[in-house]
Structures are given as structure tokens and as C-alpha cells.
Design an enzyme around this catalytic site. Structure first.
Site, mmCIF file in Angstrom:
data_model
loop_
_atom_site.group_PDB
_atom_site.id
_atom_site.type_symbol
_atom_site.label_atom_id
_atom_site.label_comp_id
_atom_site.label_asym_id
_atom_site.label_seq_id
_atom_site.Cartn_x
_atom_site.Cartn_y
_atom_site.Cartn_z
ATOM 1 N N LEU A 92 0.825 -1.219 0.000
ATOM 2 C CA LEU A 92 0.000 0.000 0.000
ATOM 3 C C LEU A 92 0.852 1.258 0.000
ATOM 4 C CD1 LEU A 92 -2.969 -0.919 2.374
ATOM 5 C CD2 LEU A 92 -3.080 -0.473 -0.072
ATOM 6 N N PHE A 148 -9.475 5.185 -2.121
ATOM 7 C CA PHE A 148 -8.471 4.184 -2.503
ATOM 8 C C PHE A 148 -7.240 4.228 -1.593
ATOM 9 C CE2 PHE A 148 -9.216 3.650 -7.392
ATOM 10 C CZ PHE A 148 -9.965 2.509 -7.162
ATOM 11 N N GLU A 149 -6.582 3.079 -1.460
ATOM 12 C CA GLU A 149 -5.266 2.976 -0.786
ATOM 13 C C GLU A 149 -5.281 3.541 0.634
ATOM 14 O OE1 GLU A 149 -3.478 1.165 -2.425
ATOM 15 O OE2 GLU A 149 -3.640 1.549 -4.550
ATOM 16 N N GLY A 150 -6.379 3.368 1.323
ATOM 17 C CA GLY A 150 -6.539 3.947 2.658
ATOM 18 C C GLY A 150 -7.164 5.321 2.520
ATOM 19 N N ARG A 189 0.156 4.129 -2.651
ATOM 20 C CA ARG A 189 -0.194 5.506 -2.281
ATOM 21 C C ARG A 189 0.563 6.532 -3.111
ATOM 22 N NH1 ARG A 189 -0.338 3.479 3.919
ATOM 23 N NH2 ARG A 189 -2.581 3.044 3.963
#
Length: 596
Positions: A263, A405-407, A267
Site C-alpha cells: 500500500l 483508494f489505498e486507505g 499511495r
């Protein structure tokens, strides 16, 4: 603050050190081969993606996989894959450049990113020799497409709480996986899935490489989404899916670590994609403003429109500067680790993990810059901006997912501060010494020093003071709230915003300073102005975030003293930002595109 060599700089260290412009990479330094790779990506979008956007959004059967095949034939899927597995073996910043350019490709960009990033990299970085030999060459060419199965109905941000289970079969040859995954990008056509599950009663996830052909896999129909309509998004069900024991990825219970590290890469690559998407929207907005006539003049002649164009460009310029700065830091850390004898795959992960703070910052700043750009793009189009027939419709809807997305951006803001404080507690990042020095400075008479009217002197002073403001607020919050700080999410997000503005503004300054050293001041007037516009925003934003944080936990004489300090550290000389914005906009309008 010391000037730190770029080879030894640590993630998060930007807040307590000064960086020389010679030690950053700027996108103007890409070599001819990298520029050719970028042009290949642009040509691909122009020939294969843009003419077919409507067909892509209707998810025409077989279209997206065929586009992935064509991208694979051109080598676009294998830019960062080692040559031994059929890729180009390029460095991290080159893969960032690809993500940047392809980022303008709407749903195709999402499919490609999921495949080349979270779908492929877990095998490349964590797989054993046999796993890499079997899967990576086919993923590099696009013969096989990849998906990543982490999220579940009740485990989003809390990924390790997933309920999917894996149980060893009676003969000990397979793990039988049972569970449900959701929001799986490329799910409808992927051949290979990276699946996270808990073996028996394990506390932590384990990762598996699962082929569609193993069986026991069913799916719901495609999700109907607000945006990125052309990307395949499915719920995936595993019903006694038999996975050979040799397809466990890495070690048992190492899945959560894999997910977190991959991740980090996702990011910063998302931020790169947001840059490319933003530039495309700015181009479209400039074109329209030059063509749209109102009151017998193009709307690009009006100050309100020019204000928007300049602000859009300034945000993109600043985030782009930070993105490639961080990318080079990752490349430098990788080179150092490999030179020290570390395995290349481990070095890739370790170098990215080292700059996880910057990856989190950039994910937030890139996605929010894009959101700002598409929103203003709609506004520049006026009534036509709200029409589904006009180009802003797709851009506006597609942009929104990037803050999730992505956290989510909220999670990434919290992570920014959490990671820095944890590194400080481990002794990896000395935040307390400079924070204590700043606290002591509040009790002293300000040292105004001699006037310095050299180029960048004002900006360097501002950055130095914004760092002090951030350290002052963060240090006071840690001291006052202690263990309860982790529960004060609003204060943590205030501090994250302060640190993020420092990083992005400083990156814009360093890029501009390096560019001036190469081209001369006269040739960099536009970049100087973009930087100055961003500095106005950064100073105001840091003061606002700092004020909100202090008001939340300080009181009495302590609050009054720190408010005096905050005002001192966020002071800037009067500056006619209106004229500078108009100058930037004029350059954009004359070029009829984003030209920086």
C-alpha cells in the site's frame, strides 16, 4: 537544522533538516529514454483509450483485457519488472512517470494500476524464485492479469480484521480458502488473485497466490459505481478454493505486513496518477476558456477564470515537485541498500517503507489536488460542466474514488503523524530535540537577523518557520495529551496538515531553485510564480491548522504564549498574489495547455 546528504536522509526527516536543491530530483531532469517511455504512454492513450472511453465505461465484453494486452505488447506493464522476467527494469521514478501519464486514462488507469501495482508487486517482492519464475513474466506481458483481494464487507481500513479463512486439507497439499472479498478491481477478468486469509485461528493474515483456474471462485455481477465505471469491480467468493501449499506467499501470518508495504507503493503511485489526471483536466479547462465567448470575449480574459486556472496549476506543480522528490529518495535508499548487500526485492520494500510518511502525505495531497482541479474544471465550463455530454462529467466522477483508494485520506492523515511519532519513540527520528529548541525560542526575543533579499531567501525563511510551527504544536500536543493523543483524531489531522504543507511547499521551492540554477531566473518566471502562489496557501493553512489544534488542548498562559509563537512562525510579508496569479494564467492561456 543540518543539511543532510540525500543518500542518508530518512523518511519524515524533512521536518527537522534542510535539504539542498542539488539533492532533489525534478521532473525536468528525465532523460531521453524516460521521455520516450512517457511518450509511448501518451500515444497509447491517444490511440487506444480516448477514442473508446464510452465503450470502456459500458464495460464492453473483452475490451479492457484487450487494452491491457496492447499495453503489455508495448512494454507499459513491465517498466519496473526486472529484465530477467521480461520487463525493462527501470527505477522507481520511471514507474512513477508511467503512472503519471497513464493517470489521465480514466478507468483504464485504474485497471493498469491495480495490475502492475498491488496485483503484481506482492509476488515480485515477496515471492520465492519458483513463484516469480512462474507468474512474473506472464504478468509483465499482460498474458495474465492480476487482482488484489484484501477488503471485506466488515474490514476496510481495519484490514487485519478480515474473516476469510484458510484451512489445510486432509492430505496436506492444499489450503482450502473460504470467504468473501469486495471492491476487487480487475475481478471480472483477472487470472491471478493475491488473496489474504487467516489460517485457522491465527491473529494475522497470510497471503496466497490464487489462480482463477483453481476453482471454488464465484463472483457477483459488476458493481454500479459513481465513477471509474469502466474498471471491473466485483465481489469475489471463495468456496473451498483449493490453493496448493506452495502458493503461500512469503511466510505464515506475514500477510498484513505485505499489505501495508504494498500500500505504501500504491499511495505514492496514486499521487502520480492524480497529477497526470489533473494536468489533463487543466488542459481541457484552458481549451474551453479560450473557446467559450461571453460578452464578446473569451472567458479566459476574465480575472475570475484566470484565478481558477492559476490556483489549479499551482497545486499540481507543488504536488508534482514533492512526488518526484520522494521517488528519488526511494531510488537512492534502494541503491544504498543493494550496495550494502541486501536482496533487490527486500531493498525495494525497505526503501519504500522508509518513506511511508511521504507516501501517505502524497496520497492525500495528490487526490485532493485532483479533486480541487476537477471541481474548478466543472465551474469553468459553467452549465456545460454539469452536462454528461461534456468532458468534465467523467473526470469529476472518476476523481472522487482517489480519496478512498489505498486507505482513506483520514486514515493517511492519522498515519502521517503516527508513523513519525513511532519513529521518534524508537530513536529513528529525533523530533524532541528541535521541538524542545522551538519551545525555548518562544521565551526569547526574536532574532530578526539581517535583511536578505536574495532569490528564495523569503521562501527559505518561511519554510524554516513553518517547520518550527509544526514542531511547536506537535511537541505541545504530545506533552499535554500523552497517551490520549492517539484518540484525538482532529488534532492529529491538524498536525498532519501542517507537516504536509511544509513538505509540499518545500518541495516546490527546491524544484524551482534547481530549475533556476539550470535555466536562469528569467526562464523560470512561471515556476517562480507557481511556487509563490502555493506559499501563500501554505502559510495560511498552517496557521489555521495550528490554531485549531492549540485551541483544542491548550489554555491560559500556555495557549497565549503558543499563539504568539504561531503568529510569529506564520508571518509573511505582504504579497500581491492576485497579480502573480494573473501572470501565471496568461502563460497557460497563451500555451493553451498546462505548460509547466
Amino acid at each position: 537544522m543540518e543539511t543532510t546528504d540525500k543518500k542518508t536522509i530518512k523518511g519524515g526527516e524533512f521536518l527537522i533538516t534542510e535539504t539542498a536543491y542539488q539533492d532533489v530530483f525534478i521532473p525536468e531532469e528525465f532523460d531521453e529514454e524516460q521521455k520516450m517511455i512517457a511518450q509511448t504512454c501518451r500515444d497509447f492513450l491517444a490511440a487506444e483509450v480516448y477514442p473508446n472511453l464510452d465503450r470502456i465505461d459500458t464495460q464492453e465484453e473483452g475490451l479492457m483485457p484487450s487494452l491491457m494486452d496492447k499495453a503489455g505488447e508495448l512494454g507499459i506493464l513491465g517498466v519496473s519488472i526486472p529484465e530477467e522476467y521480461g520487463g525493462f527494469g527501470k527505477n522507481f521514478n520511471t514507474s512513477m512517470l508511467v503512472a503519471d501519464v497513464i493517470g489521465a486514462g480514466h478507468s483504464f488507469a485504474v485497471a493498469l494500476s491495480a495490475h502492475t501495482g498491488i496485483g503484481t508487486l506482492p509476488i515480485l517482492y515477496y515471492g520465492n524464485a519458483a513463484q516469480k519464475d512462474k507468474y512474473i513474466p506472464k504478468l509483465a506481458t499482460g498474458e495474465w492479469k492480476a487482482a488484489y483481494c484484501l477488503t471485506e464487507p466488515n474490514s476496510g481500513s481495519d484490514a487485519n480484521s478480515g474473516k476469510t479463512k484458510a484451512k489445510l486439507s486432509a492430505d496436506g497439499k492444499h489450503y482450502l480458502i473460504n470467504g468473501q472479498k469486495m471492491w476487487i478491481t480487475n475481478g471480472g477478468f483477472a487470472n491471478v488473485f493475491i488473496v489474504f486469509a487467516k489460517i485457522d485461528d491465527d491473529k494475522n493474515l497470510t497471503a496466497f497466490i490464487v489462480e482463477r483456474e483453481f476453482g471454488g471462485i464465484t463472483m457477483n455481477p459488476e458493481e454500479h459505481k459513481m465513477g471509474i465505471k469502466g474498471s471491473s469491480t466485483r465481489q469475489v467468493f471463495f468456496n473451498d478454493c483449493p490453493v496448493p501449499v506452495e502458493n503461500m506467499l512469503s511466510e505464515r501470518e506475514n500477510g498484513f505486513k505485505i499489505a501495508v508495504n504494498i500500500l505504501n507503493i500504491g499511495r505514492i503511485k496514486l499521487a502520480a496518477a492524480a497529477i497526470g489526471a489533473s494536468k489533463s483536466v487543466i488542459d481541457t479547462a484552458i481549451n474551453y476558456s479560450n473557446e467559450r465567448i461571453q460578452f464578446e470575449r473569451p472567458i479566459s480574459k476574465y480575472g475570475a477564470i484566470r484565478h481558477k486556472l492559476a490556483e489549479m496549476a499551482s497545486k499540481v506543480y507543488a504536488v508534482e515537485s514533492a512526488n518526484y522528490r520522494a521517488g528519488q529518495n526511494i531510488d537512492d535508499a534502494y541503491d544504498t541498500l543493494v550496495a550494502g548487500g541486501m536482496d533487490a526485492g527486500k531493498a525495494k520494500l525497505k526503501s519504500t517503507e522508509q518513506f511511508a510518511v511521504e507516501c501517505a502525505i502524497l496520497k492525500v495531497w495528490g487526490s485532493e489536488a485532483l479533486d480541487y482541479v476537477v471541481d474548478e474544471g466543472v465551474q469553468i465550463y459553467g452549465g456545460m460542466g454539469f452536462s454528461a455530454e461534456a468532458p468534465m462529467d467523467r473526470a469529476y466522477r472518476d476523481a472522487r474514488i482517489n480519496r478512498i483508494f489505498e486507505g482513506t485520506n483520514e486514515i493517511n492523515r492519522l498515519l502521517t503523524v503516527d508513523m513519525m511519532l513511532k519513529r521518534a519513540m524508537k530513536g529513528e527520528l529525533d523530533l524532541m530535540t528541535p521541538a524542545t529548541a522551538v519551545a525555548g525560542e518562544l521565551m526569547s526575543i526574536p532574532d530578526f537577523g539581517e535583511e536578505d533579499d536574495t532569490l528564495f531567501a523569503a521562501e527559505k525563511k518561511i519554510i524554516k518557520n513553518l517547520k518550527k510551527a509544526t514542531l511547536m504544536v506537535a511537541g505541545a500536543a504530545v506533552q499535554k495529551l500523552m497517551m490520549s493523543l492517539s484518540k484525538e483524531q482532529e488534532i492529529l489531522m491538524n498536525i498532519a496538515d501542517m507537516a504536509s504543507y511544509v513538505y509540499v511547499a518545500e518541495s516546490a521551492m527546491l524544484r524551482t531553485e534547481k530549475l533556476v540554477s539550470i535555466r536562469g531566473e528569467k526562464q523560470c518566471e512561471g515556476q517562480l510564480n507557481l511556487m509563490r502562489i502555493y506559499f501563500v496557501e501554505a502559510v495560511d493553512a498552517v496557521q489555521k491548522a495550528g490554531k485549531e489544534a492549540l485551541w483544542a488542548f491548550a489554555e491560559g498562559d500556555e495557549l497565549r504564549m503558543m499563539m504568539v509563537g504561531l503568529r510569529r512562525f506564520t508571518k509573511a510579508e505582504p504579497f500581491n498574489v492576485k497579480n502573480v496569479r494573473q501572470s501565471v494564467a496568461q502563460q497557460l492561456i497563451a500555451a493553451n495547455r498546462y505548460c509547466y
